[in-house]
Design an enzyme around this catalytic site. Structure first.
Site, PDB file in Angstrom:
ATOM      1  CG  HIS A   1      -0.130   0.204   2.528  1.00 52.97           C
ATOM      2  ND1 HIS A   1       0.568  -0.825   3.137  1.00 52.97           N
ATOM      3  CD2 HIS A   1       0.104   1.301   3.301  1.00 52.97           C
ATOM      4  CE1 HIS A   1       1.174  -0.385   4.228  1.00 52.97           C
ATOM      5  NE2 HIS A   1       0.913   0.918   4.343  1.00 52.97           N
TER       6      HIS A   1
ATOM      7  NE  ARG B   1       8.500  -5.029  11.796  1.00 52.25           N
ATOM      8  CZ  ARG B   1       7.805  -4.094  11.143  1.00 52.25           C
ATOM      9  NH1 ARG B   1       6.549  -4.291  10.828  1.00 52.25           N
ATOM     10  NH2 ARG B   1       8.395  -2.959  10.815  1.00 52.25           N
TER      11      ARG B   1
ATOM     12  CG  HIS C   1       5.068   1.073   2.795  1.00 49.92           C
ATOM     13  ND1 HIS C   1       4.609   2.218   2.183  1.00 49.92           N
ATOM     14  CD2 HIS C   1       4.439   1.025   3.993  1.00 49.92           C
ATOM     15  CE1 HIS C   1       3.753   2.838   2.972  1.00 49.92           C
ATOM     16  NE2 HIS C   1       3.621   2.124   4.081  1.00 49.92           N
TER      17      HIS C   1
ATOM     18  CG  ASP D   1       1.646   5.128   4.671  1.00 50.08           C
ATOM     19  OD1 ASP D   1       1.136   3.996   4.520  1.00 50.08           O
ATOM     20  OD2 ASP D   1       2.663   5.328   5.366  1.00 50.08           O
TER      21      ASP D   1
END
Ligand SMILES: O=C(O)CCC(=O)C(=O)O
Ligand SMILES: [Fe+2]
Length: 348
Positions: A227, A293, A283, A229
C-alpha cells in the site's frame, strides 16, 4: 493466549486453499522469485541534530538537502537525534504492548477505549485485524491494529497513563513532522509557507499501532498488504525484528530495521502537493513464523476540508480535499480491493 485474534478459526476456508499462496506454481512465478531473492537496503540515515540553530549553517543546509534528496529518490529515510524523548518512545512501546495483550474479546468490543464510531470518511472501527473482505490469501493481512484519531483521545476511557503518553507522543511527532514538511516545501522552492502550520495539527493526525503475530503460514500471507500511505508524511517507530519492504526501481527491497531511528516516508498527499517530486512509495510487511513484531505509525494529515493543490505549475493533479480523497480511497477499496489512489486525480 486469549489476546490472539482467531485468524485460523475465522479464515479456515481461505487458509485451506493452498494454491492461493504468495507465488507458488499456480501463482505468479516472477512474484515467487522476488519473494525468495529480496535484497536488503540501507536507507539514508539523517542526523537531525545538524538542524540546530546554534550549529553550522553549512551542516544545516547539507542536512536539509539530504532530506529533500531522500524524499525524491526513495520516498523513505531514517532520522536520529529527532528530539522525541526516549522516555516518551519507551512509554508508548510499553503501553502498546499492554494494549495488544488484552483479551481479543475486549479489544474487539465496539465501545473499547470509547473511540469514535465509524464516520463517512473513516468508516471502519478503530480496532482492525485480518480483513473481513478478503477473497484470497493475498488479501489477508496477518496483523492487528488500532487506528486512533488523535482528536478523540481526550474521550478515551480507562488508562489515564496511556492517554497522557499518547497525547505527548502525538504532539512531539506532529511538531517533528511539521518541521520536516517545511524543509520539504523549501526543497521545492516554496519558502516561508504556513500551509502546514495552518492545516495540520496534532488533532488532525492519526496513530496506528500495529502488531504482527507469529504466523504459521508466513509464506502464504502478508503481515500488511502492499500500500501507499494516505497522508502527507508518516513517521514510523519499529522494533528490531524487521519485515518492512519497499518498492525500489520496480522490485521489493527489505528495510534493515534500526530501532534507534525513526523512519519517515512520503504519503500520497505530499506526492500530489509536490507535483510528483516526492514519491509516495509502495510498502508492505512480510509475516513471520518465528518472531512477533510491533510498530507504530504516525500519520501527518490535514483537516478534512483542507484542499490539496500543488504550488508548482502546471499541476499534475486536480485539486481535491483530504475528505474527498479518503472517501474515494474507501470506495475503491470496497469495490475492487485496491485503493487506486492518486492516479484518479491526474489531470489528463
Ligand atoms: O509496520 C510497518 O513497518 C509498516 C506499517 C505501515 O505501513 C502502516 O501502518 O501504514
Ligand atoms: Fe504504511
Amino acid at each position: 493466549m486469549d489476546f490472539e485474534p482467531p485468524f485460523q478459526e475465522n479464515y479456515k476456508t481461505l487458509l485451506k486453499n493452498k494454491s492461493d499462496k504468495l507465488g507458488d506454481e499456480n501463482g505468479d512465478r516472477q512474484q515467487q522469485s522476488q519473494l525468495m531473492l529480496i535484497e536488503h537496503c540501507e536507507l539514508p540515515l539523517i542526523d537531525l541534530s545538524h538542524l540546530k540553530i546554534r550549529g553550522s549553517s553549512v551542516a544545516r543546509a547539507k542536512c536539509k538537502q539530504d532530506i529533500v534528496e531522500a524524499a525524491g529518490k526513495w520516498g523513505f529515510f531514517q532520522i536520529v537525534n529527532h528530539g522525541v524523548p526516549t522516555e516518551t518512545l519507551e512509554s508508548m512501546k510499553h503501553e502498546q504492548t499492554k494494549l495488544f495483550r488484552l483479551p481479543f474479546q475486549k479489544k474487539a468490543e465496539l465501545s473499547f477505549l470509547n473511540l469514535p464510531s465509524p464516520s463517512s470518511s473513516s468508516p471502519t472501527k478503530s480496532y482492525r485485524w485480518a480483513n473481513p473482505q478478503a477473497t484470497c490469501l493475498k488479501q489477508l493481512p496477518w496483523s492487528e491494529a488500532f487506528h486512533i484519531p488523535l482528536a478523540s483521545i481526550s474521550r478515551m476511557k480507562g488508562n489515564e497513563n496511556f492517554r497522557v503518553t499518547m497525547e505527548t507522543y502525538g504532539m512531539a511527532l506532529a511538531n517533528l513532522a511539521a518541521s520536516i514538511a517545511v524543509i520539504l516545501a523549501e526543497g521545492l522552492g516554496v519558502k516561508g509557507t504556513d500551509y502546514f502550520e495552518e492545516n495540520c495539527m496534532s488533532s488532525t493526525c492519526f496513530l496506528r499501532m500495529n502488531r504482527y503475530p507469529l504466523c504459521p503460514l508466513a509464506s502464504q500471507v502478508f503481515g500488511l498488504m502492499p500500500h501507499t500511505d494516505t497522508d502527507f508524511l508518516t513517521v514510523l517507530c519499529q522494533d528490531k525484528v524487521g519485515g518492512l519492504q519497499l518498492m525500489e526501481g520496480g522490485r521489493w527491497v527489505s528495510v534493515n530495521p534500526n530501532p534507534n531511528a525513526l523512519l519517515v516516508n512520503i504519503g500520497d498527499l505530499f506526492e500530489a502537493w509536490s507535483n510528483g517530486v516526492y514519491k509516495s512509495v509502495k510498502h508492505r510487511v512480510m509475516a513471520s513464523q518465528e518472531v512477533e513484531r510491533f510498530s507504530m505509525a504516525f500519520f501527518y494529515c490535514p483537516f478534512n476540508h483542507t484542499s490539496i493543490e500543488s504550488p508548482l505549475k502546471p499541476a499534475l493533479y486536480r485539486s481535491f480535499s483530504f475528505e474527498e480523497y479518503t472517501v474515494q480511497v474507501h470506495r475503491d477499496v470496497q469495490a475492487t480491493g485496491d485503493k487506486v489512489g492518486l492516479s484518479r486525480f491526474l489531470i489528463q
